[in-house]
Motif scaffolding. Structure first.
Motif, mmCIF file in Angstrom:
data_model
loop_
_atom_site.group_PDB
_atom_site.id
_atom_site.type_symbol
_atom_site.label_atom_id
_atom_site.label_comp_id
_atom_site.label_asym_id
_atom_site.label_seq_id
_atom_site.Cartn_x
_atom_site.Cartn_y
_atom_site.Cartn_z
ATOM 1 N N ARG A 24 12.461 48.421 12.595
ATOM 2 C CA ARG A 24 13.074 48.297 13.921
ATOM 3 C C ARG A 24 14.386 47.530 13.795
ATOM 4 O O ARG A 24 14.437 46.463 13.177
ATOM 5 C CB ARG A 24 12.127 47.584 14.894
ATOM 6 C CG ARG A 24 10.805 48.328 15.079
ATOM 7 C CD ARG A 24 9.882 47.647 16.059
ATOM 8 N NE ARG A 24 8.623 48.368 16.191
ATOM 9 C CZ ARG A 24 8.428 49.419 16.993
ATOM 10 N NH1 ARG A 24 9.428 49.839 17.758
ATOM 11 N NH2 ARG A 24 7.264 50.015 17.038
ATOM 12 N N PHE A 25 15.432 48.114 14.417
ATOM 13 C CA PHE A 25 16.765 47.516 14.371
ATOM 14 C C PHE A 25 17.424 47.648 15.744
ATOM 15 O O PHE A 25 17.131 48.571 16.518
ATOM 16 C CB PHE A 25 17.653 48.207 13.336
ATOM 17 C CG PHE A 25 17.169 48.082 11.929
ATOM 18 C CD1 PHE A 25 17.489 46.966 11.169
ATOM 19 C CD2 PHE A 25 16.383 49.079 11.372
ATOM 20 C CE1 PHE A 25 17.043 46.854 9.867
ATOM 21 C CE2 PHE A 25 15.934 48.975 10.069
ATOM 22 C CZ PHE A 25 16.255 47.864 9.315
ATOM 23 N N MET A 48 18.062 56.590 0.663
ATOM 24 C CA MET A 48 16.764 57.034 1.130
ATOM 25 C C MET A 48 16.145 56.015 2.085
ATOM 26 O O MET A 48 16.218 54.809 1.844
ATOM 27 C CB MET A 48 15.809 57.246 -0.050
ATOM 28 C CG MET A 48 15.957 58.598 -0.728
ATOM 29 S SD MET A 48 17.462 58.741 -1.728
ATOM 30 C CE MET A 48 17.102 57.625 -3.054
ATOM 31 N N VAL A 49 15.532 56.527 3.160
ATOM 32 C CA VAL A 49 14.810 55.692 4.125
ATOM 33 C C VAL A 49 13.429 56.318 4.286
ATOM 34 O O VAL A 49 13.228 57.198 5.131
ATOM 35 C CB VAL A 49 15.549 55.615 5.472
ATOM 36 C CG1 VAL A 49 14.860 54.613 6.397
ATOM 37 C CG2 VAL A 49 17.010 55.236 5.281
ATOM 38 N N PRO A 50 12.443 55.908 3.475
ATOM 39 C CA PRO A 50 11.134 56.574 3.506
ATOM 40 C C PRO A 50 10.263 56.193 4.699
ATOM 41 O O PRO A 50 9.258 56.865 4.953
ATOM 42 C CB PRO A 50 10.484 56.091 2.195
ATOM 43 C CG PRO A 50 11.137 54.780 1.904
ATOM 44 C CD PRO A 50 12.545 54.883 2.409
ATOM 45 N N HIS A 51 10.619 55.152 5.462
ATOM 46 C CA HIS A 51 9.830 54.732 6.616
ATOM 47 C C HIS A 51 10.478 55.213 7.914
ATOM 48 O O HIS A 51 11.707 55.332 7.995
ATOM 49 C CB HIS A 51 9.714 53.203 6.663
ATOM 50 C CG HIS A 51 9.027 52.618 5.468
ATOM 51 N ND1 HIS A 51 7.689 52.777 5.217
ATOM 52 C CD2 HIS A 51 9.512 51.875 4.440
ATOM 53 C CE1 HIS A 51 7.365 52.155 4.100
ATOM 54 N NE2 HIS A 51 8.467 51.606 3.595
ATOM 55 N N PRO A 52 9.700 55.470 8.941
ATOM 56 C CA PRO A 52 10.289 55.765 10.251
ATOM 57 C C PRO A 52 11.102 54.582 10.760
ATOM 58 O O PRO A 52 10.771 53.427 10.490
ATOM 59 C CB PRO A 52 9.067 56.039 11.136
ATOM 60 C CG PRO A 52 7.968 56.381 10.192
ATOM 61 C CD PRO A 52 8.234 55.582 8.953
ATOM 62 N N VAL A 53 12.147 54.885 11.514
ATOM 63 C CA VAL A 53 13.057 53.858 12.017
ATOM 64 C C VAL A 53 13.189 54.000 13.525
ATOM 65 O O VAL A 53 13.327 55.123 14.038
ATOM 66 C CB VAL A 53 14.444 53.957 11.347
ATOM 67 C CG1 VAL A 53 15.431 52.990 12.006
ATOM 68 C CG2 VAL A 53 14.344 53.679 9.856
ATOM 69 N N VAL A 54 13.161 52.884 14.210
ATOM 70 C CA VAL A 54 13.452 52.826 15.644
ATOM 71 C C VAL A 54 14.651 51.909 15.810
ATOM 72 O O VAL A 54 14.611 50.743 15.394
ATOM 73 C CB VAL A 54 12.249 52.312 16.451
ATOM 74 C CG1 VAL A 54 12.628 52.187 17.926
ATOM 75 C CG2 VAL A 54 11.054 53.250 16.286
#
Length: 462
Positions: A149-150, A164-170
């Motif tokens: 979360r950002f 690479m961003v392997p996790h979901p992002v909010v």
């Protein structure tokens, strides 16, 4: 007798024992040295070392260069950790990571000269994070929880790098961009304010999704890069043969690329087409274009008909009888003439390019069959300027026309060559067919001299 034999055997055994004793001592000493060496080696063998440096400020921006592999972790503390291998005696000499990194404000830079390629971990508590990769580097954005979360997140991949961003992002606001062969892969980014751009043969890929974003995404549909075309401007002239030059003698006059008292001869062209067939370095396409040409002469031009040959001559002519009146005696006059040519063409194009995104060197050739847009009322426009006039009302005396629409060749075919860099090129274009009729078997008007236009200039590509 037996006693004597026992004495001899005892003496022999004693001599053998005396010989074996030094050898046994040497073997024992060697075994002790070997055991000591093994013990020392065991103490100095390479082990996994973890270099850590705590930071007193939050890292809000990370830039990675070279061929490094870096992990950026959203955490509850700010520190740098490098996992490497080495001997315990070397731990102090390896130094702190920041001795080789660059820290300025909230920006951490991993330069190409950083001595460790792998095992670089950056921990940050920032909720407004920007990460950028360059060259051939790799970066993973990870976290301790399943979802990151950002408040603001910027992912920027450049060069041949991978991000690479392997996790979901909010994120409240997100910016995803890649360029110049880079790859940006992400699991999922949920944001009400998100912008995604990709250019220069880069890719933005969402993991686990069949319908991926294609390369060349530059705020336009990726299919736009199968199109070719642009806007061209240049100057031109004509000669009596294809590609014969721009200012050769034409019998009783010479062409001029520019004249001091009249507008320069110029070409304006707009074209748009579709590359039907594409290879890594070749495009083959067809399109539509329109061209306008303007010719000017620092003299009074017109047409004269020869009844003997039945042909028409285009060249300098005398002033009309109107100017033989006494009121024009002693008056200084300068004439200039101009005419135009307009066509609609179907460019058939072949191009070699170094890169698929049209950056770098590109070479092309176009065959341009065209149809003239002129009608029977097209004319040479001549203007007389009075050079000794002091008042504005007396500057322009007269304008006369000479109809030549019936002389234009209805069909035309040009050949064009381009050499350029990225979206700007230099071109040379010559006509393979004459601008005017020169031989009409049906007895219709025709010129006595062939006229082949030639132009050169610059083109701005789409």
């Amino acid at each position: 007798m037996k006693h004597i034999q026992r004495m001899r055997m005892s003496q022999k055994n004693t001599r053998i024992a005396e010989k074996i004793a030094p050898t046994a001592a040497a073997v024992g000493l060697f075994a002790m040295l070997l055991a000591f060496a093994v013990t020392v080696t065991a103490q100095e063998e390479e082990k996994t070392l973890v270099l850590r440096q705590d930071l007193l400020q939050t890292i809000a921006k990370v830039e990675v260069y070279g061929i490094h592999s870096v992990s950026v972790m959203s955490d509850t503390a700010d520190y740098i950790q490098v996992v490497t291998s080495g001997r315990l005696s070397q731990a102090d000499s390896l130094g702190l990571p920041l001795k080789s990194m660059q820290m300025s404000g909230n920006t951490l830079v991993v330069p190409a000269s950083f001595p460790y390629r792998n095992g670089i971990n950056v921990h940050t508590t920032s909720k407004r994070l920007s990460v950028s990769t360059y060259d051939d580097s790799q970066l993973w954005l990870v976290g301790g929880s399943d979802t990151l979360r950002f408040e603001f997140l910027r992912l920027d991949a450049k060069g041949h790098s991978e991000l690479m961003v392997p996790h979901p992002v909010v994120a409240d606001q997100a910016l995803l961009q890649s360029s110049d062969y880079a790859v940006l892969r992400y699991r999922h980014v949920a944001s009400s304010d998100m912008m995604r751009t990709a250019g220069g043969e880069s890719r933005n890929e969402q993991m686990g999704v069949d319908d991926q974003e294609e390369a060349f995404q530059f705020r336009l549909s990726p299919r736009i890069h199968r199109m070719f075309g642009g806007f061209s401007i240049g100057f031109l002239g004509w000669s009596q043969s294809p590609f014969g030059g721009m200012a050769p003698p034409m019998g009783d006059y010479a062409m001029n690329v520019s004249a001091p008292d009249v507008p320069c001869m110029g070409l304006f062209d707009v074209s748009l087409g579709w590359n039907v067939f594409r290879l890594p370095h070749w495009d083959f396409g067809i399109g539509m274009g329109t061209t306008a040409e303007y010719y000017s002469f620092p003299r009074l031009m017109g047409t004269t008909f020869d009844p003997v040959s039945g042909l028409t001559h285009l060249g300098p002519v005398d002033e009309p009888e109107y100017y033989n009146r006494p009121r024009f005696e002693g008056q200084k006059r300068v004439w200039s003439s101009r005419l135009s040519a307009a066509t609609v063409s179907v460019p058939i194009r072949v191009e070699w390019h170094r890169r698929l995104d049209y950056k770098g060197l590109r070479l092309s050739a176009e065959l341009r069959p065209a149809v003239s847009l002129h009608n029977s009322s097209a004319a040479i426009l001549s203007q007389c300027t009075r050079t000794d006039a002091t008042d504005a009302d007396g500057m322009y005396i007269d304008v006369i026309t000479d109809t030549i629409g019936h002389l234009y060749n209805r069909f035309r075919c040009d050949l064009r060559f381009d050499i350029g860099w990225s979206h700007l090129s230099f071109f040379v274009q010559g006509s393979l067919t004459p601008l005017f009729h020169t031989d009409r078997k049906d007895g219709s008007p025709a010129l006595d001299t062939s006229v082949y236009p030639l132009s050169m200039g610059i083109k701005l590509h789409y």
